[in-house]
Design an enzyme around this catalytic site. Sequence first.
Site, short mmCIF file in Angstrom:
data_model
loop_
_atom_site.label_atom_id
_atom_site.label_comp_id
_atom_site.label_asym_id
_atom_site.label_seq_id
_atom_site.Cartn_x
_atom_site.Cartn_y
_atom_site.Cartn_z
CG ASP A 263 -4.43 -59.19 -40.95
OD1 ASP A 263 -5.28 -59.53 -41.78
OD2 ASP A 263 -3.78 -58.12 -41.03
CB VAL A 265 1.72 -64.33 -41.57
CG1 VAL A 265 0.81 -64.50 -40.36
CG2 VAL A 265 1.40 -65.36 -42.64
CD GLU A 300 -5.26 -62.48 -44.72
OE1 GLU A 300 -5.90 -62.05 -45.69
OE2 GLU A 300 -4.89 -61.75 -43.79
CG HIS A 393 -12.68 -59.57 -43.31
ND1 HIS A 393 -12.02 -60.74 -42.97
CD2 HIS A 393 -11.69 -58.64 -43.48
CE1 HIS A 393 -10.72 -60.52 -42.95
NE2 HIS A 393 -10.50 -59.26 -43.25
CD GLN A 395 -11.27 -62.41 -51.28
OE1 GLN A 395 -11.45 -61.70 -52.26
NE2 GLN A 395 -10.05 -62.75 -50.87
#
Length: 611
Positions: A263, A265, A300, A393, A395
């Site tokens: 998540d 990064v 991400e 999730h 967007q």
Amino acid sequence: MTDLAAPRLGATPLRDGSCRFRVWAPSADRVEVHVLAPDVVAPLEPLGDGHHGGVVPATAAGRRYRYRLDGGEELPDPASSLQPDGVAGPSQVVDPDFGWSDAGWRGLPIDEYVLYELHVGTFTPEGTFAAIVPRLAALAEIGITAIELMPVAQFPGARNWGYDGVFPYAAQHSYGGPEGLKQLVDACHVTGLAVCLDVVLNHLGPEGNVLPRFGPVFTDRYRTPWGAAINMDDRGSDGVRAFLIGCALRWLEEFHIDALRLDAVDQIADASATHVLAELADAVAATSQRAGRPLHLIAESDLNDPRMITPRAAGGLGMTAQWSGDLHHSLHVLLTGERDGYYADFGGTAALAKAYREAFVYDGARSAFRGRRHGAPARGVDGCRFVVFSQTHDQVGNRMLGDRLAATAGFEAAKLAAGAVLLAPFVPLLFMGEEHAEPAPFLYFTSHEGSELADAVRRGRAEEFASFRWAGEPSDPQSEETFRRSILHWDERSSGVHGQMLDLHRELLRLRRDLAPLRGLHPRGVDVARADDPPVVWLLRRDERGDAALLCLHFGTEPCRLSVPFRDAAWTVLLDSADARFGGPGAAGGGETEVCLQPQSFVLLGGERHA
């Protein structure tokens, strides 16, 4: 029972009925473990590098325990495998052994991934790992090859997206704990599905977070959207890095997870010579070699930095792939016309065409939203290094009403988005329910116990929405009704327009799998053309023999007839999203050199190169 030779954080039951405890607690001079019912308090020995450990007799799996630091308050284990009573309760000894039946599973290369992101709590009415298992065959049947679980590390309460986790090693108790997660992974592998797990290394949630009591987890050197940054390069950071990397490896080794989605990064601040992501990549590569199957790290990242996916040997961070938001943003603006917030940087067909050709739209160009130049070029990088999507999730759930694309832009636009993503030369991702035009929204929900924290979350959400100027009032994240409204409607999946959307996704994934030009993800096989009147993007993909597939995406609101810009093949229509069997107004047809398109539709053409 497993008698592990290598040090393992947490509680590890041994074959003789005793239990080995090991905890990283550099902030404490003296550590004791308090095993409950019957009560036993045992001192742990200093082991060096801030670790304390020891073996407690007659302590089998199922016993609960806490640590006592310097004779003070008792705390759960920061490396707990299970918090049966939630974040404030004691930790539980869990046997890491499991009766796996996936010995024949050899994993999947990243270019075979078709990801399906799901939230365990709202994927089914039961909201558990076990309840997902009966649905796996239905996902595999339409062409999904990998499920991606939103974070399952223990969070406060029973309702949460998972990004407020505070026990990184523990599988959420209300989902079914570690045993339930292993059963799910095993069932996935038996079904032929890989499993990707979303893990959060950039922050910890605020409620129930005991880790800072044990060591220097945070640093004031940097700030993140969640407050102080995780300490990756300040004093005492070696132990922090080892704790988090050990957590990531445990999901891969003990739980047989195939890939980790990391998540945000870009919010991991690390100025050390070897970035923590590079250190993690090296550790995962070694683990993959031992396991004899591919293990992937998918970052991400909002940086548009190709170093993220550059191999370690070439001086990069060594991530297998990264999420590519630019394609989503370009597509979303064309479908909805929304230009608020970060969407202000995108518009017209030029952005989408560039995203197809080069992955990053912002590759050093100036971003008006950021007020500076952003990104670097990623030309020539294989498409399997990028994960693309039209809904996630974030967007969906970060919209004020949690509205999905079919509700925002309409049914035909949602079908157009499906073709744009699933036939792209990248790794595609679907968000749960997208494949059948799920009518339920996906809202933001929490179940924090502290009223001040709950109020802060409400205020924070309102501030996030301000720049998008959405009408209406956001749902209360703390309300159970907000959570329940987000549960998928499985009973509607195969009926009416939902069944028609499902049929379209099944056919798109079949073509992606079976049609040779759609399988290759190297940029050499990709060409793009576009026009703004009408707004159209053409995506040409060729295989090594020269056979081709040509995707025409029409974003206009009126029917049109277009000449095919690529004349080196005799084209035939393979799929038209406007076909009545997909709930459309009817296919408009076409010939060898031209196509007719309905509003907001796509046509896929196939052709053999002219001799």
